[in-house]
Motif scaffolding. Structure first.
Motif, PDB file in Angstrom:
ATOM      1  N   GLU A 275      28.222  41.251 104.777  1.00  0.00           N
ATOM      2  CA  GLU A 275      29.090  41.437 105.941  1.00  0.00           C
ATOM      3  C   GLU A 275      29.517  40.099 106.526  1.00  0.00           C
ATOM      4  O   GLU A 275      28.810  39.101 106.442  1.00  0.00           O
ATOM      5  CB  GLU A 275      28.362  42.267 107.015  1.00  0.00           C
ATOM      6  CG  GLU A 275      28.006  43.681 106.555  1.00  0.00           C
ATOM      7  CD  GLU A 275      27.285  44.478 107.645  1.00  0.00           C
ATOM      8  OE1 GLU A 275      27.055  43.908 108.726  1.00  0.00           O
ATOM      9  OE2 GLU A 275      26.961  45.660 107.397  1.00  0.00           O
ATOM     10  N   GLY A 276      30.702  40.100 107.122  1.00  0.00           N
ATOM     11  CA  GLY A 276      31.185  38.924 107.829  1.00  0.00           C
ATOM     12  C   GLY A 276      31.708  37.829 106.932  1.00  0.00           C
ATOM     13  O   GLY A 276      31.908  36.690 107.387  1.00  0.00           O
ATOM     14  N   ARG A 322      17.746  35.480 103.971  1.00  0.00           N
ATOM     15  CA  ARG A 322      17.814  34.620 102.793  1.00  0.00           C
ATOM     16  C   ARG A 322      17.704  35.446 101.514  1.00  0.00           C
ATOM     17  O   ARG A 322      18.410  35.214 100.543  1.00  0.00           O
ATOM     18  CB  ARG A 322      16.692  33.570 102.824  1.00  0.00           C
ATOM     19  CG  ARG A 322      16.941  32.431 103.786  1.00  0.00           C
ATOM     20  CD  ARG A 322      15.968  31.283 103.570  1.00  0.00           C
ATOM     21  NE  ARG A 322      14.592  31.645 103.894  1.00  0.00           N
ATOM     22  CZ  ARG A 322      13.642  31.872 103.014  1.00  0.00           C
ATOM     23  NH1 ARG A 322      13.905  31.787 101.720  1.00  0.00           N
ATOM     24  NH2 ARG A 322      12.421  32.184 103.386  1.00  0.00           N
ATOM     25  N   THR A 323      16.811  36.420 101.540  1.00  0.00           N
ATOM     26  CA  THR A 323      16.635  37.276 100.370  1.00  0.00           C
ATOM     27  C   THR A 323      17.911  38.023 100.035  1.00  0.00           C
ATOM     28  O   THR A 323      18.317  38.103  98.866  1.00  0.00           O
ATOM     29  CB  THR A 323      15.491  38.283 100.608  1.00  0.00           C
ATOM     30  OG1 THR A 323      14.267  37.561 100.798  1.00  0.00           O
ATOM     31  CG2 THR A 323      15.343  39.225  99.423  1.00  0.00           C
ATOM     32  N   GLN A 324      18.589  38.561 101.063  1.00  0.00           N
ATOM     33  CA  GLN A 324      19.832  39.287 100.820  1.00  0.00           C
ATOM     34  C   GLN A 324      20.891  38.377 100.203  1.00  0.00           C
ATOM     35  O   GLN A 324      21.594  38.763  99.261  1.00  0.00           O
ATOM     36  CB  GLN A 324      20.376  39.903 102.116  1.00  0.00           C
ATOM     37  CG  GLN A 324      21.643  40.723 101.871  1.00  0.00           C
ATOM     38  CD  GLN A 324      22.369  41.120 103.144  1.00  0.00           C
ATOM     39  OE1 GLN A 324      22.231  40.457 104.173  1.00  0.00           O
ATOM     40  NE2 GLN A 324      23.140  42.187 103.087  1.00  0.00           N
ATOM     41  N   LEU A 325      20.967  37.163 100.730  1.00  0.00           N
ATOM     42  CA  LEU A 325      21.962  36.218 100.233  1.00  0.00           C
ATOM     43  C   LEU A 325      21.725  35.889  98.768  1.00  0.00           C
ATOM     44  O   LEU A 325      22.640  35.934  97.938  1.00  0.00           O
ATOM     45  CB  LEU A 325      21.906  34.951 101.089  1.00  0.00           C
ATOM     46  CG  LEU A 325      23.073  33.980 101.006  1.00  0.00           C
ATOM     47  CD1 LEU A 325      24.354  34.623 101.492  1.00  0.00           C
ATOM     48  CD2 LEU A 325      22.762  32.718 101.809  1.00  0.00           C
ATOM     49  N   TRP A 326      20.481  35.568  98.414  1.00  0.00           N
ATOM     50  CA  TRP A 326      20.198  35.156  97.051  1.00  0.00           C
ATOM     51  C   TRP A 326      20.131  36.335  96.086  1.00  0.00           C
ATOM     52  O   TRP A 326      20.426  36.182  94.896  1.00  0.00           O
ATOM     53  CB  TRP A 326      18.931  34.309  96.996  1.00  0.00           C
ATOM     54  CG  TRP A 326      19.181  32.983  97.646  1.00  0.00           C
ATOM     55  CD1 TRP A 326      18.698  32.545  98.832  1.00  0.00           C
ATOM     56  CD2 TRP A 326      20.062  31.957  97.177  1.00  0.00           C
ATOM     57  NE1 TRP A 326      19.215  31.296  99.124  1.00  0.00           N
ATOM     58  CE2 TRP A 326      20.049  30.908  98.137  1.00  0.00           C
ATOM     59  CE3 TRP A 326      20.863  31.815  96.049  1.00  0.00           C
ATOM     60  CZ2 TRP A 326      20.803  29.746  97.984  1.00  0.00           C
ATOM     61  CZ3 TRP A 326      21.604  30.656  95.892  1.00  0.00           C
ATOM     62  CH2 TRP A 326      21.564  29.640  96.857  1.00  0.00           C
ATOM     63  N   GLU A 327      19.781  37.513  96.583  1.00  0.00           N
ATOM     64  CA  GLU A 327      19.871  38.701  95.736  1.00  0.00           C
ATOM     65  C   GLU A 327      21.324  38.957  95.357  1.00  0.00           C
ATOM     66  O   GLU A 327      21.633  39.329  94.224  1.00  0.00           O
ATOM     67  CB  GLU A 327      19.285  39.922  96.452  1.00  0.00           C
ATOM     68  CG  GLU A 327      17.777  40.009  96.419  1.00  0.00           C
ATOM     69  CD  GLU A 327      17.223  40.210  95.014  1.00  0.00           C
ATOM     70  OE1 GLU A 327      17.828  40.981  94.241  1.00  0.00           O
ATOM     71  OE2 GLU A 327      16.199  39.591  94.692  1.00  0.00           O
ATOM     72  N   ALA A 328      22.223  38.759  96.327  1.00  0.00           N
ATOM     73  CA  ALA A 328      23.652  38.925  96.031  1.00  0.00           C
ATOM     74  C   ALA A 328      24.092  37.939  94.957  1.00  0.00           C
ATOM     75  O   ALA A 328      24.844  38.287  94.038  1.00  0.00           O
ATOM     76  CB  ALA A 328      24.472  38.740  97.303  1.00  0.00           C
TER      77      ALA A 328
END
Length: 468
Positions: A275-276, A322-328
């Motif tokens: 998002e964003g 951070r986890t969401q960012l790097w999972e993406a």
């Protein structure tokens, strides 16, 4: 794509399989489904199945199996979990696939010395889960949950390489079963040595063509006091790449810096529900260190990014963010495929000196636009490495032709800039011609090493270079 697959000698095959069956029983399989699985990797390359698959459980068992194969001059193909990308597991001459995924024990953790010893079938995620309560971690993350043995064989890298290096920099010693079945340990645990040839690094990157890696002594690191991630978007690719280059040249010790082009960013926003953010060229950063050091690093990079036209520098300090960012980022491949259901991914990579990175990426993207292909770009740009994933219809011969021609031009462009045909995917058989173009004087030396250590060419034949 046609491959140069040659059936193995029938008599050798039957004799070897009979001996292996007698010794290992049900752990030697000739079932078609299992054989096909072990002749397939994560790439566009077609399946080329071995004649049999052996599920090994120890170094001694691998040694016994290789001795049987050597006596019959029958090929051996090591296999971890099949995440390679250039046909490295294809059984081009038939033979025995030795699956080491069952050799998955962490054998020792030397916390005071910051090293561990593992069997080759341990995966990177399994290792970090095992280390979780020790305050240590293993930083090499090629995206896929590959085995440590496979990561050694392909000289794997990943998003943390800009700070922690590649497998080449983090392997202290290997236990290897040679082509005649001998078991060799390449070094001791000392962090450095001037004793003899550097056999460890000879086998790191050898892609199973010199021996079967069965145990690995690795460096590990203390988990940093503080970690922070950030994302910043740019009006064009050149601005994003130049931000990265200046960050590295300034000496900011970033742990990770990843580039996603507009196509890849759009795919990740859709697939991972980010998002964003907009479908624009984007850099993902991560900073490791003390709390004060992390803030200082991030503020320095933010200033550089703003000078280059970067906007919306967003922080992610909470572990879940951070986890969401790097999972993406790690799911970028699947995000790209999701944009075209039923498609197949054809990933490829190159690496160039960082001073030529912006030029190489911009020229590659311009060339891509003229092909009409959909091929998102991602890059470990902190060390000059970037990837394209051609999202193609595998049944469309024209798409396959255009993708191959563009990939070939990209590699030749990288070589013209004193780069390499592969930063981390390996050569397999998919990039053999480019390795020959990249290192023409070195190929005869490699051939001589191969001949000395594997005179009957049974270790993963048909990979890296031609023997004649």
């Amino acid at each position: 794509m046609q491959v140069d697959a040659i059936p193995s000698n029938a008599t050798a095959r039957e004799t070897a399989i009979a001996a292996l069956k007698e010794r290992f029983g049900v752990r030697l399989s000739t079932g078609e489904a299992i054989r096909r699985q072990h002749g397939t990797d994560e790439s566009y390359h077609p399946t080329v199945a071995p004649d049999a698959v052996f599920f090994a459980e120890s170094t001694d068992e691998v040694s016994e199996a290789v001795k049987i194969c050597a006596a019959n001059k029958w090929p051996v193909i090591p296999f971890g979990v099949g995440t390679s990308l250039e046909g490295g597991v294809a059984a081009l001459r038939g033979g025995l696939c030795i699956d080491v995924s069952g050799m998955n024990k962490v054998l020792e953790v030397n916390a005071e010395d910051l090293d561990v010893r593992v069997q080759a079938g341990v995966t990177r995620k399994q290792l970090n889960e095992h280390l979780r309560d020790t305050g240590l971690f293993f930083p090499i993350d090629p995206g896929a949950d590959a085995t440590i043995g496979g990561m050694c064989a392909t000289r794997a890298s990943g998003t943390n390489a800009v700070r922690y290096g590649t497998m080449r920099d983090n392997v202290l010693s290997l236990t290897v079963v040679m082509a005649d079945g001998r078991i060799v340990k390449t070094a001791r645990r000392a962090k450095k040595s001037a004793a003899g040839y550097d056999l460890t690094r000879l086998f790191v990157g050898s892609e199973g063509t010199l021996g079967v890696i069965t145990e690995v002594q690795l460096k590990v690191y203390g988990i940093p006091e503080a970690m922070s991630a950030a994302v910043c978007q740019f009006p064009d690719l050149e601005s994003a790449v130049n931000t990265c280059i200046l960050t590295i040249q300034t000496g900011v010790p970033v742990a990770r810096v990843e580039l996603l082009d507009d196509a890849q960013m759009g795919a990740c926003i859709s697939h991972s529900k980010l998002e964003g953010l907009e479908a624009k060229p984007t850099l993902f950063f991560e900073f490791h260190g003390t709390s004060a050091g992390v803030v200082e690093q991030a503020e320095t990079v933010q200033g550089i990014a703003q000078e280059m036209g970067g906007t919306d520098f967003k922080w992610a300090t909470k572990p879940e963010d951070r986890t969401q960012l790097w999972e993406a980022r790690h799911n970028a491949y699947y995000a790209a495929l999701a944009q075209r259901p039923g498609s197949k991914g054809w990933p490829t990579d190159v690496c160039v000196p960082i001073s030529r990175l912006a030029e190489c990426i911009v020229e590659t993207k311009k060339d891509l636009e003229e092909t009409g292909l959909f091929a998102p770009l991602v890059g470990h740009v902190g060390d000059g490495n970037f990837h394209l994933v051609y999202v193609i219809d595998p049944n469309d011969a024209d798409e396959l032709r255009r993708a191959k021609e563009h990939a070939d031009r990209m590699v030749l462009r990288a070589l013209s800039m004193d780069g390499t045909c592969t930063g981390e995917h390996g050569v397999g058989y998919g990039k053999m011609e480019f390795l020959a173009a990249e290192l023409p004087e070195a190929i005869p030396v490699m051939r001589a090493v191969k001949q000395a250590l594997d005179p009957d060419n049974i270790m993963n034949p048909g990979k890296l270079f031609r023997m004649n």
